[in-house]
Design a protein around this motif. Structure first.
Motif, PDB file in Angstrom:
ATOM      1  N   TYR A 111       0.860  -1.183   0.000  1.00 43.13           N
ATOM      2  CA  TYR A 111       0.000   0.000   0.000  1.00 43.13           C
ATOM      3  C   TYR A 111       0.901   1.239   0.000  1.00 43.13           C
ATOM      4  CZ  TYR A 111      -4.403  -2.449   0.967  1.00 43.13           C
ATOM      5  OH  TYR A 111      -5.516  -3.235   0.872  1.00 43.13           O
ATOM      6  N   THR A 112       0.602   2.194  -0.867  1.00 43.79           N
ATOM      7  CA  THR A 112       1.398   3.415  -0.937  1.00 43.79           C
ATOM      8  C   THR A 112       0.531   4.636  -0.696  1.00 43.79           C
ATOM      9  OG1 THR A 112       1.096   3.709  -3.321  1.00 43.79           O
ATOM     10  CG2 THR A 112       2.961   2.341  -2.612  1.00 43.79           C
ATOM     11  N   CYS A 113       1.202   5.704  -0.303  1.00 42.95           N
ATOM     12  CA  CYS A 113       0.544   6.987  -0.049  1.00 42.95           C
ATOM     13  C   CYS A 113       1.535   8.078  -0.411  1.00 42.95           C
ATOM     14  CB  CYS A 113       0.118   7.089   1.414  1.00 42.95           C
ATOM     15  SG  CYS A 113      -0.561   8.691   1.901  1.00 42.95           S
ATOM     16  N   CYS A 114       1.062   9.151  -1.065  1.00 43.50           N
ATOM     17  CA  CYS A 114       1.977  10.187  -1.548  1.00 43.50           C
ATOM     18  C   CYS A 114       2.672  10.921  -0.410  1.00 43.50           C
ATOM     19  CB  CYS A 114       1.242  11.180  -2.440  1.00 43.50           C
ATOM     20  SG  CYS A 114      -0.082  12.079  -1.625  1.00 43.50           S
ATOM     21  N   SER A 115       2.108  10.879   0.804  1.00 43.22           N
ATOM     22  CA  SER A 115       2.689  11.623   1.928  1.00 43.22           C
ATOM     23  C   SER A 115       3.346  10.722   2.969  1.00 43.22           C
ATOM     24  CB  SER A 115       1.608  12.474   2.608  1.00 43.22           C
ATOM     25  OG  SER A 115       0.561  11.655   3.102  1.00 43.22           O
ATOM     26  N   GLU A 116       3.332   9.402   2.759  1.00 41.82           N
ATOM     27  CA  GLU A 116       3.874   8.464   3.738  1.00 41.82           C
ATOM     28  C   GLU A 116       4.735   7.406   3.047  1.00 41.82           C
ATOM     29  OE1 GLU A 116       3.453   8.790   6.928  1.00 41.82           O
ATOM     30  OE2 GLU A 116       1.853  10.295   7.016  1.00 41.82           O
ATOM     31  N   ASN A 117       5.536   6.717   3.839  1.00 37.86           N
ATOM     32  CA  ASN A 117       6.280   5.579   3.322  1.00 37.86           C
ATOM     33  C   ASN A 117       5.318   4.424   3.065  1.00 37.86           C
ATOM     34  OD1 ASN A 117       8.730   6.911   3.484  1.00 37.86           O
ATOM     35  ND2 ASN A 117       9.198   6.125   5.526  1.00 37.86           N
ATOM     36  N   PRO A 118       5.599   3.578   2.092  1.00 38.44           N
ATOM     37  CA  PRO A 118       4.696   2.458   1.801  1.00 38.44           C
ATOM     38  C   PRO A 118       4.651   1.458   2.951  1.00 38.44           C
ATOM     39  CG  PRO A 118       6.729   2.237   0.557  1.00 38.44           C
ATOM     40  CD  PRO A 118       6.763   3.594   1.194  1.00 38.44           C
ATOM     41  N   PRO A 128      21.842  -7.357  -7.165  1.00 38.65           N
ATOM     42  CA  PRO A 128      22.929  -6.579  -6.554  1.00 38.65           C
ATOM     43  C   PRO A 128      22.540  -6.059  -5.177  1.00 38.65           C
ATOM     44  CG  PRO A 128      22.679  -5.993  -8.856  1.00 38.65           C
ATOM     45  CD  PRO A 128      21.555  -6.922  -8.539  1.00 38.65           C
ATOM     46  N   GLY A 129      23.540  -5.952  -4.290  1.00 40.78           N
ATOM     47  CA  GLY A 129      23.283  -5.570  -2.907  1.00 40.78           C
ATOM     48  C   GLY A 129      22.467  -4.304  -2.762  1.00 40.78           C
ATOM     49  N   ILE A 130      22.709  -3.301  -3.623  1.00 38.39           N
ATOM     50  CA  ILE A 130      22.008  -2.027  -3.503  1.00 38.39           C
ATOM     51  C   ILE A 130      20.531  -2.146  -3.876  1.00 38.39           C
ATOM     52  CG2 ILE A 130      24.060  -0.634  -3.874  1.00 38.39           C
ATOM     53  CD1 ILE A 130      23.255  -0.354  -6.794  1.00 38.39           C
ATOM     54  N   MET A 131      20.141  -3.248  -4.535  1.00 33.51           N
ATOM     55  CA  MET A 131      18.750  -3.415  -4.947  1.00 33.51           C
ATOM     56  C   MET A 131      17.951  -4.284  -3.983  1.00 33.51           C
ATOM     57  SD  MET A 131      19.056  -3.891  -9.096  1.00 33.51           S
ATOM     58  CE  MET A 131      17.294  -3.650  -9.329  1.00 33.51           C
ATOM     59  N   CYS A 140      14.997   4.712 -11.551  1.00 31.32           N
ATOM     60  CA  CYS A 140      13.710   4.129 -11.204  1.00 31.32           C
ATOM     61  C   CYS A 140      13.398   4.441  -9.749  1.00 31.32           C
ATOM     62  CB  CYS A 140      13.764   2.616 -11.411  1.00 31.32           C
ATOM     63  SG  CYS A 140      12.182   1.803 -11.330  1.00 31.32           S
ATOM     64  N   ILE A 141      12.173   4.854  -9.473  1.00 36.10           N
ATOM     65  CA  ILE A 141      11.781   5.149  -8.104  1.00 36.10           C
ATOM     66  C   ILE A 141      11.731   3.855  -7.299  1.00 36.10           C
ATOM     67  CG2 ILE A 141       9.863   5.886  -6.641  1.00 36.10           C
ATOM     68  CD1 ILE A 141       9.216   8.020  -8.640  1.00 36.10           C
ATOM     69  N   SER A 142      12.357   3.843  -6.151  1.00 40.71           N
ATOM     70  CA  SER A 142      12.371   2.658  -5.293  1.00 40.71           C
ATOM     71  C   SER A 142      12.247   3.077  -3.842  1.00 40.71           C
ATOM     72  CB  SER A 142      13.657   1.854  -5.498  1.00 40.71           C
ATOM     73  OG  SER A 142      14.788   2.611  -5.074  1.00 40.71           O
ATOM     74  N   TYR A 143      11.856   2.122  -3.023  1.00 40.01           N
ATOM     75  CA  TYR A 143      11.794   2.355  -1.583  1.00 40.01           C
ATOM     76  C   TYR A 143      12.621   1.288  -0.885  1.00 40.01           C
ATOM     77  CZ  TYR A 143      10.169   2.775   3.204  1.00 40.01           C
ATOM     78  OH  TYR A 143      10.141   2.933   4.571  1.00 40.01           O
ATOM     79  N   SER A 144      13.561   1.707  -0.048  1.00 34.57           N
ATOM     80  CA  SER A 144      14.434   0.793   0.676  1.00 34.57           C
ATOM     81  C   SER A 144      13.887   0.555   2.082  1.00 34.57           C
ATOM     82  CB  SER A 144      15.853   1.360   0.760  1.00 34.57           C
ATOM     83  OG  SER A 144      16.644   0.614   1.677  1.00 34.57           O
ATOM     84  N   ARG A 202      13.374   4.854   3.365  1.00 35.80           N
ATOM     85  CA  ARG A 202      13.248   6.069   2.561  1.00 35.80           C
ATOM     86  C   ARG A 202      13.146   5.708   1.081  1.00 35.80           C
ATOM     87  NH1 ARG A 202      18.723   8.964   0.778  1.00 35.80           N
ATOM     88  NH2 ARG A 202      17.376   9.087  -1.057  1.00 35.80           N
ATOM     89  N   TYR A 203      12.612   6.670   0.339  1.00 33.36           N
ATOM     90  CA  TYR A 203      12.532   6.542  -1.112  1.00 33.36           C
ATOM     91  C   TYR A 203      13.854   6.967  -1.749  1.00 33.36           C
ATOM     92  CZ  TYR A 203       7.448   5.769  -1.605  1.00 33.36           C
ATOM     93  OH  TYR A 203       6.189   5.241  -1.593  1.00 33.36           O
ATOM     94  N   TYR A 204      14.131   6.401  -2.906  1.00 32.25           N
ATOM     95  CA  TYR A 204      15.238   6.844  -3.760  1.00 32.25           C
ATOM     96  C   TYR A 204      14.674   7.122  -5.146  1.00 32.25           C
ATOM     97  CZ  TYR A 204      18.634   5.301  -0.253  1.00 32.25           C
ATOM     98  OH  TYR A 204      19.374   5.149   0.897  1.00 32.25           O
ATOM     99  N   PRO A 205      14.935   8.265  -5.748  1.00 29.27           N
ATOM    100  CA  PRO A 205      15.572   9.441  -5.149  1.00 29.27           C
ATOM    101  C   PRO A 205      14.609  10.169  -4.207  1.00 29.27           C
ATOM    102  CG  PRO A 205      14.850   9.948  -7.356  1.00 29.27           C
ATOM    103  CD  PRO A 205      14.586   8.477  -7.159  1.00 29.27           C
ATOM    104  N   ARG A 206      15.152  11.083  -3.442  1.00 23.60           N
ATOM    105  CA  ARG A 206      14.343  11.840  -2.487  1.00 23.60           C
ATOM    106  C   ARG A 206      13.500  12.897  -3.199  1.00 23.60           C
ATOM    107  NH1 ARG A 206      15.723  11.338   2.950  1.00 23.60           N
ATOM    108  NH2 ARG A 206      17.746  10.396   3.404  1.00 23.60           N
TER     109      ARG A 206
END
Length: 381
Positions: A278-285, A322-325, A341-345, A350-354
């Motif tokens: 679940y995602t939200c534009c103002s919160e972390n998934p 790869p480790g970063i993914m 590509c937009i990702s969340y770690s 946090r999201y990448y990129p910010r």
């Protein structure tokens, strides 16, 4: 080129890139300058060693890992024994498609006139399932081999479709569910080689609203369908049995149900587990996993190095990237002129990129989809 030569080549290339930055960080004293000099290969900084190992082929990575314990640890941490899916973009006009590789951050063009007038429905095992609204033609297509497998014509209006495995397999089943009333759904199935679709109506004992925004996955021989409101329906194609599980929907904060909230919901399968994002534009998934022993949705704080690739029509999971993914969710949005590509770690929370906009309401659900790349990527490129 031997793997030792490759290591030295990549080291020299990367060293030239960081030479200026390294010079700026050096102190003025000779003692500190001598301390910065590498005594031998084992003294390479971990960050630099990771970059070198990441650039090696799998075979060379394994060979380099036997040199010492430190090299082994770094080599294993970035070793790639699996390919990430590619994000396939469908043009609004023309026949030029784009395939984005998130691991290499590269985009490859591909002319596919065979897909003219069609929209994508689902993808699995490098196969696309497509639909031509004007002719009601449903067909499979492999963009890397150009193979096409046609199904009987069928009208797909505002409903989702999925299939169990590669259409070249005798066990392949195509599944779709359609809303008839608040208590009734129509389920249609087909398979390659069939002459017609089979449709049956089923009664819902629990609330279930079927729509184009539902999510489908095939797991352990059955199709799971996540409804608009978070209820989970299950269809067994062998028994032709349908039911809605007595599992309350995942619990999310109220702001997760703002405008266009249904577009920011995804479902994937990994090793028999059902995962919902679940995602939200103002919160972390928030990521949930269905505990099949207690039949309760549990929030996940880590993916245990699994990587999820989420898109509206189908989502995928991968290990050994790869480790970063790892331990991240990659979404079907690319920023910075197709370079990121937009990702969340989940590791960094946090999201990448910010500072990017994550309003899924702006995106066309049929704009793109994750697809498994060909096994021989070099031959395709």
């Amino acid at each position: 080129m031997k793997y030792v030569d490759k290591v030295e080549f990549h080291f020299q290339s990367i060293l030239r890139l960081v030479e200026t930055r390294t010079d700026c960080k050096r102190t003025k004293t000779e003692d500190n300058e001598e301390n910065l000099e590498l005594q031998n290969w084992s003294d390479l900084p971990t960050e630099l060693l990771e970059l070198i190992m990441f650039r090696l082929t799998l075979e060379d990575n394994i060979r380099a890992s036997v040199l010492c314990k430190r090299w082994h640890a770094v080599a294993v941490s970035v070793r790639v024994v699996n390919q990430s899916p590619w994000l396939m973009y469908f043009p609004k006009f023309g026949n030029l498609y784009e395939l984005y590789d998130p691991s290499q951050r590269r985009t490859y063009p591909l002319e596919l006139p065979e897909l003219y007038g069609s929209r994508v429905c689902y993808t699995k095992d490098s196969w696309l399932l497509l639909y031509r609204p004007r002719t009601h033609r449903v067909f499979f297509f492999n963009p890397f081999t150009r193979a096409m497998i046609k199904l009987p014509r069928f009208e797909l209006t505002y409903q989702i479709v999925a299939f169990s495995c590669s259409p070249t397999s005798p066990s392949c089943v195509v599944f779709t569910v359609k809303h008839i009333s608040p208590t009734v759904v129509a389920i249609s199935t087909c398979h390659p080689g069939a002459t017609e679709w089979v449709t049956n109506n089923y009664q819902n004992r629990l609330p279930f609203v079927s729509s184009i925004w539902n999510k489908l996955v095939f797991c352990k021989g059955v199709f799971y369908c996540l409804s608009l409101t978070g209820w989970l329906g299950v269809f067994d194609p062998q028994k032709r049995d349908w039911g809605v599980l007595a599992v309350p929907p995942p619990k999310c904060p109220d702001n997760f149900f703002a405008k266009n909230w249904w577009k920011g919901k995804f479902m994937a399968e990994h090793n028999g587990d059902i995962l919902v994002i679940y995602t939200c534009c103002s919160e972390n998934p928030i990521i949930f996993k269905l505990d099949q022993s207690t039949m309760v949705w549990e929030e996940m704080k880590t993916l245990d190095n699994v990587t999820l690739f989420a898109s509206f029509l189908s989502s995928h999971s991968r290990t050994d990237l790869p480790g970063i993914m790892r331990n991240s969710v990659y979404f079907s949005k690319v920023r910075f002129f197709g370079k990121r590509c937009i990702s969340y770690s989940l590791s960094d929370c946090r999201y990448y990129p910010r500072k990017q906009c994550y309003d899924w309401g702006e995106q066309d659900p049929f704009e793109n989809i994750w697809i498994e790349p060909p096994q021989d990527v070099s031959a395709f490129i």
